[in-house]
Design an enzyme around this catalytic site. Structure first.
Site, PDB file in Angstrom:
ATOM      1  N   THR A   1       0.861  -1.184   0.000  1.00 41.02           N
ATOM      2  CA  THR A   1       0.000   0.000   0.000  1.00 41.02           C
ATOM      3  C   THR A   1       0.893   1.227   0.000  1.00 41.02           C
ATOM      4  O   THR A   1       1.587   1.497   0.989  1.00 41.02           O
ATOM      5  CB  THR A   1      -0.907   0.017   1.243  1.00 41.02           C
TER       6      THR A   1
ATOM      7  N   LYS B   1      -7.147   1.446  -3.104  1.00 46.44           N
ATOM      8  CA  LYS B   1      -6.747   1.029  -1.744  1.00 46.44           C
ATOM      9  C   LYS B   1      -6.911   2.183  -0.761  1.00 46.44           C
ATOM     10  O   LYS B   1      -7.364   1.979   0.366  1.00 46.44           O
ATOM     11  CB  LYS B   1      -5.302   0.520  -1.769  1.00 46.44           C
TER      12      LYS B   1
HETATM   13  P1  NA7 Z   1       5.179  -5.744   7.807  1.00 42.86           P
HETATM   14  O1  NA7 Z   1       4.828  -6.999   8.523  1.00 42.86           O
HETATM   15  O2  NA7 Z   1       5.698  -4.569   8.563  1.00 42.86           O
HETATM   16  O3  NA7 Z   1       6.246  -6.118   6.667  1.00 42.86           O
HETATM   17  C1  NA7 Z   1       6.871  -5.123   5.919  1.00 42.86           C
HETATM   18  C2  NA7 Z   1       7.872  -5.749   4.979  1.00 42.86           C
HETATM   19  O4  NA7 Z   1       8.543  -4.674   4.253  1.00 42.86           O
HETATM   20  C3  NA7 Z   1       8.958  -6.561   5.689  1.00 42.86           C
HETATM   21  O5  NA7 Z   1       9.309  -7.659   4.875  1.00 42.86           O
HETATM   22  C4  NA7 Z   1      10.097  -5.545   5.751  1.00 42.86           C
HETATM   23  O6  NA7 Z   1      11.353  -6.130   5.891  1.00 42.86           O
HETATM   24  C5  NA7 Z   1       9.964  -4.881   4.415  1.00 42.86           C
HETATM   25  N1  NA7 Z   1      10.687  -3.606   4.331  1.00 42.86           N
HETATM   26  C6  NA7 Z   1      10.439  -2.472   5.022  1.00 42.86           C
HETATM   27  N2  NA7 Z   1      11.311  -1.512   4.662  1.00 42.86           N
HETATM   28  C7  NA7 Z   1      12.127  -2.065   3.735  1.00 42.86           C
HETATM   29  C8  NA7 Z   1      13.222  -1.573   2.971  1.00 42.86           C
HETATM   30  N3  NA7 Z   1      13.657  -0.302   3.098  1.00 42.86           N
HETATM   31  N4  NA7 Z   1      13.822  -2.424   2.107  1.00 42.86           N
HETATM   32  C9  NA7 Z   1      13.370  -3.689   1.987  1.00 42.86           C
HETATM   33  N5  NA7 Z   1      12.342  -4.223   2.658  1.00 42.86           N
HETATM   34  C10 NA7 Z   1      11.728  -3.405   3.527  1.00 42.86           C
HETATM   35  O7  NA7 Z   1       3.933  -5.187   6.986  1.00 42.86           O
HETATM   36  P2  NA7 Z   1       2.690  -6.019   6.419  1.00 42.86           P
HETATM   37  O8  NA7 Z   1       3.174  -7.277   5.800  1.00 42.86           O
HETATM   38  O9  NA7 Z   1       1.608  -6.078   7.448  1.00 42.86           O
HETATM   39  O10 NA7 Z   1       2.162  -5.001   5.292  1.00 42.86           O
HETATM   40  C11 NA7 Z   1       2.841  -4.907   4.041  1.00 42.86           C
HETATM   41  C12 NA7 Z   1       2.100  -3.933   3.154  1.00 42.86           C
HETATM   42  O11 NA7 Z   1       0.738  -4.377   2.939  1.00 42.86           O
HETATM   43  C13 NA7 Z   1       1.955  -2.534   3.753  1.00 42.86           C
HETATM   44  O12 NA7 Z   1       2.075  -1.580   2.707  1.00 42.86           O
HETATM   45  C14 NA7 Z   1       0.577  -2.543   4.384  1.00 42.86           C
HETATM   46  O13 NA7 Z   1       0.064  -1.241   4.510  1.00 42.86           O
HETATM   47  C15 NA7 Z   1      -0.207  -3.439   3.488  1.00 42.86           C
HETATM   48  P3  NA7 Z   1      11.985  -6.445   7.367  1.00 42.86           P
HETATM   49  O14 NA7 Z   1      11.448  -7.778   7.752  1.00 42.86           O
HETATM   50  O15 NA7 Z   1      11.512  -5.330   8.275  1.00 42.86           O
HETATM   51  O16 NA7 Z   1      13.437  -6.417   7.148  1.00 42.86           O
END
Ligand code: NA7
Length: 295
Positions: free
Chosen positions: A96, A171
C-alpha cells in the site's frame, strides 16, 4: 507453474508466499531481515540472500513492502531491482503506497518493456494466511489476465480497477472507510459506556441491520477483551492516513471526518500503540471520555 520471486516476508508477504507454495508454484524468497524466510523454506521456498540475484530469471516478481520508502529503496533506487528484473517478467507490487509511487514504478518498468501491476490488498494476517485477501489491481487488462495464476491463490476476490495507479487509488479509498469505521466504533462505544449501556448488548445491536460490518463485529468483540494484538499494525494505518490525506489534498477533496480520524491515529502512535492493532486508536477515544471497554 511459474517461477515466482517474492520480496518482503512481513505479516502479509509471508502468508501470500504460503498460498503460492500451496498451489505448486516454485517460489524464491528474499527479505531484508534474514530469518523470516525460515518457515517458508521449510515449506519448499528457496531463500536467496541478495534481492537482485533473487529476481534474476524470474517469470513473476512480486513484492509486499511496508511503505513508499521501502519501494523507493528496494525497487526504484540506484541498486533497485526495477533495473534488473528480466524484460519478459511480470512484476506485481502488493504494497500500500502512494499512487504517485505506483505510477513511477509503472513508468520505470514500461521503459524496459516489463509488464507491471499495482495490486494492493485488503485484509489482515488471517486472510493473507488463508488466501482470502481482496485485491485491487491497476494496470493493463492483458497484464491483469496474465497475473491471474499468481493472484487467484492469494485472494477471495480480485478487482481490476483500471489502468496504472488505479489499484493504489482504490486502496486509499477503501482504507479511508476502514479508518473511519474504527474511529466511529471507538466514539460510539465510548458514548455507550458513559451512558451506562451494556457493551455486549450494544455490539448485539451493531451486528444487525444497517450497522452490520465485519469490522464492528471483530474489533468490537476484541475491545471488550482489551485485545489489540496486531493483525494490521497501527503504524501502517498511520502511514495510510497520511497517504489518504495527501491523495485527497492533491485532488482538492475535503475529508473532514478522515482528518479527525488521522489526528486520533497520530495521538495513538504518540501514546506508544504503533505496534498494536490499528484498532488500538479506540484507546485514545476511551481515555478522552474517561471510560474503559473491559468489564
Ligand atoms: P510488515 O509486517 O511490517 O512487513 C513489511 C515488509 O517490508 C517486511 O518484509 C520488511 O522487511 C519490508 N521492508 C520495510 N522496509 C524495507 C526496505 N527499506 N527495504 C526492503 N524491505 C523493507 O507489513 P505487512 O506485511 O503487514 O504489510 C505490508 C504492506 O501491505 C503494507 O504496505 C501494508 O500497509 C499493506 P523487514 O522484515 O523489516 O526487514
Amino acid at each position: 507453474m511459474s517461477n515466482v520471486t517474492f520480496l518482503g516476508l512481513g505479516t502479509m508477504g509471508a502468508g501470500m508466499v504460503g498460498n503460492l507454495l500451496d498451489v505448486g508454484h516454485d517460489v524464491r524468497v528474499w527479505n531484508r531481515t534474514p530469518g523470516k524466510a525460515d518457515a517458508l523454506v521449510a515449506r519448499g521456498a528457496v531463500a536467496v540472500a541478495d534481492a537482485r540475484d533473487a529476481v534474476a530469471d524470474a517469470e513473476v516478481v512480486m513484492y509486499c513492502l511496508a511503505d513508499d520508502a521501502a519501494v523507493e529503496d528496494l525497487v526504484l533506487g540506484d541498486d533497485g531491482i526495477a533495473a534488473v528484473v528480466p524484460a519478459d517478467a511480470l512484476v506485481i507490487d502488493l504494497s500500500t503506497i502512494a499512487p504517485e509511487t505506483s505510477l513511477a514504478e509503472h513508468a520505470v518498468y514500461a521503459a524496459r518493456g516489463v509488464r507491471f501491476l499495482d495490486a494492493p490488498v485488503f485484509g489482515t494476517r488471517g486472510e493473507a494466511n488463508a488466501g482470502g485477501l481482496w485485491i485491487v489491481v491497476g494496470g493493463h487488462e492483458a497484464t491483469y489476465r496474465d497475473a491471474l495464476p499468481v493472484l487467484e491463490p492469494l485472494s477471495e476476490t480480485l478487482h481490476h480497477m483500471g489502468g496504472p495507479g488505479d489499484g493504489a487509488r482504490m486502496k486509499l479509498v477503501g482504507n479511508l472507510l476502514v479508518a473511519s469505521q474504527l474511529q466511529a466504533l471507538g466514539e460510539a462505544m465510548s458514548l455507550a459506556r458513559k451512558a451506562g449501556l451494556d457493551l455486549r448488548a450494544v455490539l448485539g445491536v451493531l451486528a444487525v441491520a444497517d450497522f452490520r460490518t465485519p469490522i464492528y463485529d471483530g474489533v468490537g468483540a476484541a475491545m471488550l477483551e482489551d485485545d489489540y494484538s496486531p493483525d494490521f499494525a497501527l503504524h501502517l494505518m498511520h502511514k495510510d492516513a497520511r497517504l489518504i490525506g495527501g491523495f485527497a489534498a492533491d485532488l482538492g477533496v475535503p475529508v473532514p471526518a478522515t482528518t479527525a480520524t488521522a489526528a486520533t491515529i497520530e495521538r495513538a502512535v504518540e501514546a506508544g500503540y504503533g505496534d498494536e492493532n490499528a484498532s488500538a486508536l479506540v484507546k485514545v477515544l476511551a481515555s478522552d471520555a474517561g471510560v474503559r471497554f473491559t468489564d
